[in-house]
Scaffold this motif. Structure first.
Motif, PDB file in Angstrom:
ATOM      1  N   PHE A 187      -3.723  11.074   5.006  1.00  0.00           N
ATOM      2  CA  PHE A 187      -1.338  11.002   4.540  1.00  0.00           C
ATOM      3  C   PHE A 187      -0.921   9.997   4.329  1.00  0.00           C
ATOM      4  CE2 PHE A 187      -2.404  14.740   7.301  1.00  0.00           C
ATOM      5  CZ  PHE A 187      -1.951  16.160   7.083  1.00  0.00           C
ATOM      6  N   VAL A 188      -0.812   9.463   3.368  1.00  0.00           N
ATOM      7  CA  VAL A 188       0.155   8.423   3.120  1.00  0.00           C
ATOM      8  C   VAL A 188       1.699   8.957   3.299  1.00  0.00           C
ATOM      9  CG1 VAL A 188       0.541   7.077   0.990  1.00  0.00           C
ATOM     10  CG2 VAL A 188      -1.969   7.882   1.227  1.00  0.00           C
ATOM     11  N   MET A 189       2.510   7.190   3.715  1.00  0.00           N
ATOM     12  CA  MET A 189       4.043   8.176   4.518  1.00  0.00           C
ATOM     13  C   MET A 189       3.947   9.444   4.694  1.00  0.00           C
ATOM     14  SD  MET A 189       5.719   4.828   3.345  1.00  0.00           S
ATOM     15  CE  MET A 189       6.876   5.550   3.740  1.00  0.00           C
ATOM     16  N   GLY A 190       3.599  10.073   5.281  1.00  0.00           N
ATOM     17  CA  GLY A 190       3.100  11.568   5.800  1.00  0.00           C
ATOM     18  C   GLY A 190       3.236  12.636   5.309  1.00  0.00           C
ATOM     19  N   MET A 191       2.726  12.022   4.184  1.00  0.00           N
ATOM     20  CA  MET A 191       2.314  13.232   3.188  1.00  0.00           C
ATOM     21  C   MET A 191       1.106  13.107   2.444  1.00  0.00           C
ATOM     22  SD  MET A 191       5.058  11.924  -0.220  1.00  0.00           S
ATOM     23  CE  MET A 191       6.621  10.955   0.573  1.00  0.00           C
ATOM     24  N   PRO A 192       0.358  14.703   2.809  1.00  0.00           N
ATOM     25  CA  PRO A 192      -0.673  14.756   2.521  1.00  0.00           C
ATOM     26  C   PRO A 192      -1.042  14.457   0.832  1.00  0.00           C
ATOM     27  CG  PRO A 192       1.095  16.998   2.513  1.00  0.00           C
ATOM     28  CD  PRO A 192       1.615  15.856   2.675  1.00  0.00           C
ATOM     29  N   VAL A 193      -2.803  13.745   1.247  1.00  0.00           N
ATOM     30  CA  VAL A 193      -3.353  13.583  -0.262  1.00  0.00           C
ATOM     31  C   VAL A 193      -5.035  14.591  -0.104  1.00  0.00           C
ATOM     32  CG1 VAL A 193      -4.948  11.282  -1.452  1.00  0.00           C
ATOM     33  CG2 VAL A 193      -2.608  11.366  -0.104  1.00  0.00           C
ATOM     34  N   PRO A 194      -4.854  15.016  -1.407  1.00  0.00           N
ATOM     35  CA  PRO A 194      -5.604  16.449  -1.661  1.00  0.00           C
ATOM     36  C   PRO A 194      -6.844  15.715  -1.353  1.00  0.00           C
ATOM     37  CG  PRO A 194      -4.566  15.354  -3.865  1.00  0.00           C
ATOM     38  CD  PRO A 194      -4.056  15.327  -2.502  1.00  0.00           C
ATOM     39  N   GLY A 253     -10.183   7.368  -3.322  1.00  0.00           N
ATOM     40  CA  GLY A 253      -9.569   6.207  -2.322  1.00  0.00           C
ATOM     41  C   GLY A 253      -8.378   5.450  -2.258  1.00  0.00           C
ATOM     42  N   LEU A 254      -8.324   4.814  -1.733  1.00  0.00           N
ATOM     43  CA  LEU A 254      -7.235   3.924  -1.641  1.00  0.00           C
ATOM     44  C   LEU A 254      -7.714   2.300  -2.056  1.00  0.00           C
ATOM     45  CD1 LEU A 254      -6.356   4.247   1.985  1.00  0.00           C
ATOM     46  CD2 LEU A 254      -4.266   4.552  -0.079  1.00  0.00           C
ATOM     47  N   GLU A 255      -7.680   2.194  -3.526  1.00  0.00           N
ATOM     48  CA  GLU A 255      -8.221   1.013  -4.139  1.00  0.00           C
ATOM     49  C   GLU A 255      -7.323  -0.051  -4.295  1.00  0.00           C
ATOM     50  OE1 GLU A 255     -11.610   2.280  -5.516  1.00  0.00           O
ATOM     51  OE2 GLU A 255     -11.318   4.723  -4.791  1.00  0.00           O
ATOM     52  N   TRP A 256      -6.603  -0.028  -3.728  1.00  0.00           N
ATOM     53  CA  TRP A 256      -5.497  -1.557  -3.835  1.00  0.00           C
ATOM     54  C   TRP A 256      -5.738  -2.581  -3.413  1.00  0.00           C
ATOM     55  CZ3 TRP A 256       0.546  -0.510  -5.281  1.00  0.00           C
ATOM     56  CH2 TRP A 256       0.000  -0.043  -6.941  1.00  0.00           C
ATOM     57  N   ASN A 257      -6.713  -3.646  -4.328  1.00  0.00           N
ATOM     58  CA  ASN A 257      -6.757  -4.965  -3.209  1.00  0.00           C
ATOM     59  C   ASN A 257      -5.771  -5.846  -2.658  1.00  0.00           C
ATOM     60  OD1 ASN A 257      -6.129  -6.600  -5.471  1.00  0.00           O
ATOM     61  ND2 ASN A 257      -7.989  -6.408  -6.600  1.00  0.00           N
ATOM     62  N   GLN A 269      -1.275   4.479  -4.507  1.00  0.00           N
ATOM     63  CA  GLN A 269      -1.607   2.681  -3.894  1.00  0.00           C
ATOM     64  C   GLN A 269      -0.701   2.453  -3.865  1.00  0.00           C
ATOM     65  OE1 GLN A 269      -5.050   2.503  -3.933  1.00  0.00           O
ATOM     66  NE2 GLN A 269      -5.390   4.861  -5.234  1.00  0.00           N
ATOM     67  N   ARG A 270       0.885   2.623  -4.299  1.00  0.00           N
ATOM     68  CA  ARG A 270       1.512   1.721  -4.141  1.00  0.00           C
ATOM     69  C   ARG A 270       2.894   2.447  -2.795  1.00  0.00           C
ATOM     70  NH1 ARG A 270       4.971   4.061  -9.363  1.00  0.00           N
ATOM     71  NH2 ARG A 270       3.313   6.007  -9.057  1.00  0.00           N
ATOM     72  N   GLU A 330       3.215   1.501   3.155  1.00  0.00           N
ATOM     73  CA  GLU A 330       3.439   1.803   4.285  1.00  0.00           C
ATOM     74  C   GLU A 330       2.409   0.806   5.713  1.00  0.00           C
ATOM     75  OE1 GLU A 330       0.293   4.738   7.010  1.00  0.00           O
ATOM     76  OE2 GLU A 330       1.043   6.358   4.966  1.00  0.00           O
ATOM     77  N   GLU A 331       2.157  -0.165   4.937  1.00  0.00           N
ATOM     78  CA  GLU A 331       1.050  -0.821   5.379  1.00  0.00           C
ATOM     79  C   GLU A 331       2.139  -2.299   5.738  1.00  0.00           C
ATOM     80  OE1 GLU A 331      -3.144  -1.239   6.260  1.00  0.00           O
ATOM     81  OE2 GLU A 331      -1.878   0.766   6.378  1.00  0.00           O
ATOM     82  N   TYR A 332       3.298  -1.885   4.706  1.00  0.00           N
ATOM     83  CA  TYR A 332       4.083  -2.460   5.528  1.00  0.00           C
ATOM     84  C   TYR A 332       4.874  -2.623   5.925  1.00  0.00           C
ATOM     85  CZ  TYR A 332       8.055  -6.471   3.516  1.00  0.00           C
ATOM     86  OH  TYR A 332       8.937  -7.607   2.718  1.00  0.00           O
ATOM     87  N   PHE A 333       5.101  -1.484   5.769  1.00  0.00           N
ATOM     88  CA  PHE A 333       6.537  -1.069   7.139  1.00  0.00           C
ATOM     89  C   PHE A 333       5.142  -1.710   9.014  1.00  0.00           C
ATOM     90  CE2 PHE A 333       8.545   1.662   3.801  1.00  0.00           C
ATOM     91  CZ  PHE A 333       9.595   0.561   3.532  1.00  0.00           C
ATOM     92  N   LEU A 334       4.396  -0.807   8.429  1.00  0.00           N
ATOM     93  CA  LEU A 334       3.843  -1.343  10.305  1.00  0.00           C
ATOM     94  C   LEU A 334       3.106  -2.375  10.146  1.00  0.00           C
ATOM     95  CD1 LEU A 334       2.125   2.344   9.825  1.00  0.00           C
ATOM     96  CD2 LEU A 334       4.025   1.565  10.407  1.00  0.00           C
ATOM     97  N   ASP A 335       3.819  -3.339   9.470  1.00  0.00           N
ATOM     98  CA  ASP A 335       3.518  -4.640  10.078  1.00  0.00           C
ATOM     99  C   ASP A 335       1.816  -5.090   9.770  1.00  0.00           C
ATOM    100  OD1 ASP A 335       6.065  -5.164  10.145  1.00  0.00           O
ATOM    101  OD2 ASP A 335       5.767  -5.876  12.736  1.00  0.00           O
TER     102      ASP A 335
END
Length: 200
Positions: free
Chosen positions: A61-68, A73-77, A124-125, A130-135
């Motif tokens: 889940f990303v921002m509470g949305m399901p990802v198929p 995967g999560l690729e951004w550095n 990715q965005r 989500e990472e930012y909002f969760l510190d």
């Protein structure tokens, strides 16, 4: 040599049997502030297990949305995330993220059918948000000092949350069309490698 451009041919001598690619799915676009996504994340964090019950087939889940499961995967550095946040804070055009509105109850229980309400493109965005909002991610302030979300005052938070992040939507239960749409989203920008494509 002078380039010649005509929006339409003066005569109909063009060959109508030359078809160009057609869209797989109709898309609607709404222009919402990031605050809409933040509210979605808040709702998810109150009861994540309930959301997981609705989408037991989701890879994550990303921002509470399901990802198929067929999404990459999560690729951004960190550098890519930093460039995204520079764009957000600077008020640049963020493009859009794409979801599928199609949903149908599964045969049993509260679960929705596969691919219902999935995040098709923009993972990715949205994961960076989500990472930012969760510190979990610090973004440099105007002096270059890394700052997490909880350090910001409400004025700066409001400015960030009011930034427009367009939401594109399709509505389909056709997984093949959804996979093709997913693969097309990054063409010409950051083409997905063969192993990251949904259609192989």
């Amino acid at each position: 040599m002078t380039a010649i451009f005509q929006r339409y041919a003066d005569d109909e001598t063009s060959d109508p049997r030359i078809p160009m690619p057609q869209r797989f799915l109709s898309t609607t676009v709404s222009h919402y502030p990031i605050d809409v996504l933040a509210r979605h994340l808040e709702k998810y964090l109150v009861d994540p297990s309930s959301t997981h019950d609705r989408y037991p087939w989701a890879a994550r889940f990303v921002m509470g949305m399901p990802v198929p499961t067929w999404s990459r995967g999560l690729e951004w550095n960190v550098g890519q995330q930093a460039r995204f946040f520079t764009a957000v804070w600077s008020g640049a055009d963020l493009g859009s993220y794409l979801t599928n509105d199609w949903c149908e109850p599964a045969d049993t229980g509260r679960a929705l059918a596969d691919n219902s309400e999935i995040l098709v493109d923009g993972q990715q965005r949205l994961h960076s948000l989500e990472e930012y909002f969760l510190d979990r991610l610090a973004v440099p302030d105007a002096q270059g000092q890394p700052r997490v979300w909880s350090e910001l005052d409400n004025g700066e938070r409001k400015r960030f949350l009011s930034t427009i992040f367009s939401h594109a939507r399709v509505s389909s239960g056709d997984e093949v069309a959804l996979r093709k749409t997913y693969d097309l989203c990054a063409q010409g920008v950051v083409p997905r490698s063969f192993d990251q494509r949904a259609v192989r």
